[in-house]
Design an enzyme around this catalytic site. Structure first.
Site, PDB file in Angstrom:
ATOM      1  N   THR A  44       0.728  -1.263   0.042  1.00  0.00           N
ATOM      2  CA  THR A  44      -0.059   0.044  -0.049  1.00  0.00           C
ATOM      3  C   THR A  44       0.900   1.257   0.092  1.00  0.00           C
ATOM      4  O   THR A  44       0.491   1.952  -0.758  1.00  0.00           O
ATOM      5  CB  THR A  44      -1.111  -0.018   1.318  1.00  0.00           C
ATOM      6  OG1 THR A  44      -1.722  -1.248   1.100  1.00  0.00           O
ATOM      7  CG2 THR A  44      -1.776   1.449   1.394  1.00  0.00           C
ATOM      8  N   HIS A  47       2.209   1.927  -3.359  1.00  0.00           N
ATOM      9  CA  HIS A  47       1.072   2.307  -4.359  1.00  0.00           C
ATOM     10  C   HIS A  47       0.877   3.797  -3.964  1.00  0.00           C
ATOM     11  O   HIS A  47       0.836   4.665  -4.863  1.00  0.00           O
ATOM     12  CB  HIS A  47      -0.014   1.704  -4.176  1.00  0.00           C
ATOM     13  CG  HIS A  47       0.119   0.142  -4.681  1.00  0.00           C
ATOM     14  ND1 HIS A  47       0.492   0.046  -6.017  1.00  0.00           N
ATOM     15  CD2 HIS A  47      -0.242  -0.929  -4.179  1.00  0.00           C
ATOM     16  CE1 HIS A  47       0.240  -1.262  -6.203  1.00  0.00           C
ATOM     17  NE2 HIS A  47       0.073  -1.856  -5.108  1.00  0.00           N
TER      18      HIS A  47
HETATM   19 ZN   LIG Z   1      -0.186  -2.906   5.106  1.00  0.00          ZN
END
Ligand SMILES: [Zn+2]
Ligand SMILES: [Zn+2]
Length: 337
Positions: A44, A47
């Site tokens: 995450t 990203h």
């Molecule tokens: Zn995570």
């Protein structure tokens, strides 16, 4: 007098990472103030840094897999003594929408996520809702406490797969999520648990946390499983799943693919073998279950923390995720150690 500013890592909408001074967080009435003590980085964060995470609200102070030390508990002093170690559920939810009421707060229509849409752990101080904080025994330590978030995601995935007892299980991907799922599956009484990963450097870590069979994806040809956890988030893995399922098999998708990725599925196969394809997204309402489970998972969770970087080297920490043999990278916060 407390300083009126704190240092924090900030990522702007172009993905540029810098260390900035920000106003000292002022906790709301339902919040407590903590000093982050350890924080995992994951895909995450990558990203967000590539500015390709549409949910993110820039500029982002990242860090959502966190533990911390209570600095100022406000009106929650009884539950959160100053100096106690807490793990934090990053999903801040409304508690009222139909998804919250159905036990799927990860799908909340007003979902806010610490480190994604509101301030994260990569900072000196952080205000979090008291209901998102869970006191963890000191002996767990900050690193293991920061593994509770990914463990909760693993709990969500195994629960969505149903009863694992006696089932023959494959976990694709020997990253943090895959290995936590594999260890948890064994704990839950699964029959045989296999892990596959194309990176041989990760096989030793899988064996070290007690997985009996760790193979290259090419060694899976001709094998069949009751449940396949696709935790690799890689196209070759997703393409392989259908051929690896026994009749009544379950494809549990937990790895994150690009939204536009497509893999072929033959409806006839789903029909004929009565297959199920199920997704597991984030941790739902499993954080407290993961807190309770951590004493039994502690050794494995600790073994998966393979790399550590100062929070002020956030960029380098995220880049380290691609390294062979690296599983979980965590940020360290020298002010609390
Ligand atoms: Zn995570
Ligand atoms: Zn809600």
């Amino acid at each position: 007098m407390a300083n009126s500013t704190i240092r924090a890592v900030e990522i702007d909408a172009h993905g540029t990472v810098s260390v900035v001074e920000r106003a000292r967080p002022a906790p709301a009435a339902d919040e407590i103030l903590i000093a982050p003590a350890a924080c995992g980085v994951c895909g995450t964060d990558l990203h967000i840094m590539k500015a390709e995470f549409p949910q993110a609200v820039y500029p982002v102070v990242p860090g959502h897999e966190l533990s911390g030390i209570v600095v100022s508990p406000g009106r929650f002093a009884a539950e959160f003594p100053i100096g106690s170690l807490v793990a934090v559920d990053p999903n801040v939810v409304c508690g009222e929408c139909r998804f919250c009421l159905a036990g799927r707060p990860n799908l909340c229509v007003k979902l806010q996520v610490i480190g994604v849409t509101r301030q994260g752990a990569a900072s000196e101080l952080l205000a979090v809702p008291a209901r998102n904080a869970f006191v963890v025994p000191d002996e767990a330590g900050p690193e293991v406490a920061a593994m509770i978030e990914p463990l909760a995601c693993a709990v969500n995935a195994t629960e969505r797969a149903g009863d694992l007892r006696g089932r023959r299980i494959l976990v694709m991907g020997a990253g943090t999520m895959g290995l936590l799922i594999a260890v948890l599956a064994r704990h839950l009484g699964a029959g045989e648990v296999w892990v596959s990963d194309p990176a041989e450097a990760k096989h030793a870590i899988a064996y070290a946390v007690g997985i009996g069979t760790v193979v290259l994806p090419s060694a899976l040809a001709g094998e069949h499983f009751d449940i396949v956890f696709e935790a690799a988030g890689a196209l070759p893995a997703a393409r392989q799943v259908m051929d690896l399922l026994h009749p009544m098999g379950i494809w549990m998708q937990i790895g994150v693919h690009a939204p536009e990725t497509i893999v072929g599925v033959k409806p006839f196969d789903v029909f004929e073998r009565e297959l199920s394809i199920i997704g597991s997204n984030s941790l739902a309402d499993k954080f407290s279950a993961a807190v309770a489970l951590m004493p039994q998972m502690r050794e494995a969770a600790q073994a998966l923390v393979t790399s550590r970087f100062s929070v002020w080297d956030f960029d380098a920490a995220v880049q380290s995720m691609g390294e062979a043999g690296s599983v979980k990278t965590q940020l360290t916060f020298s002010t609390n150690s």
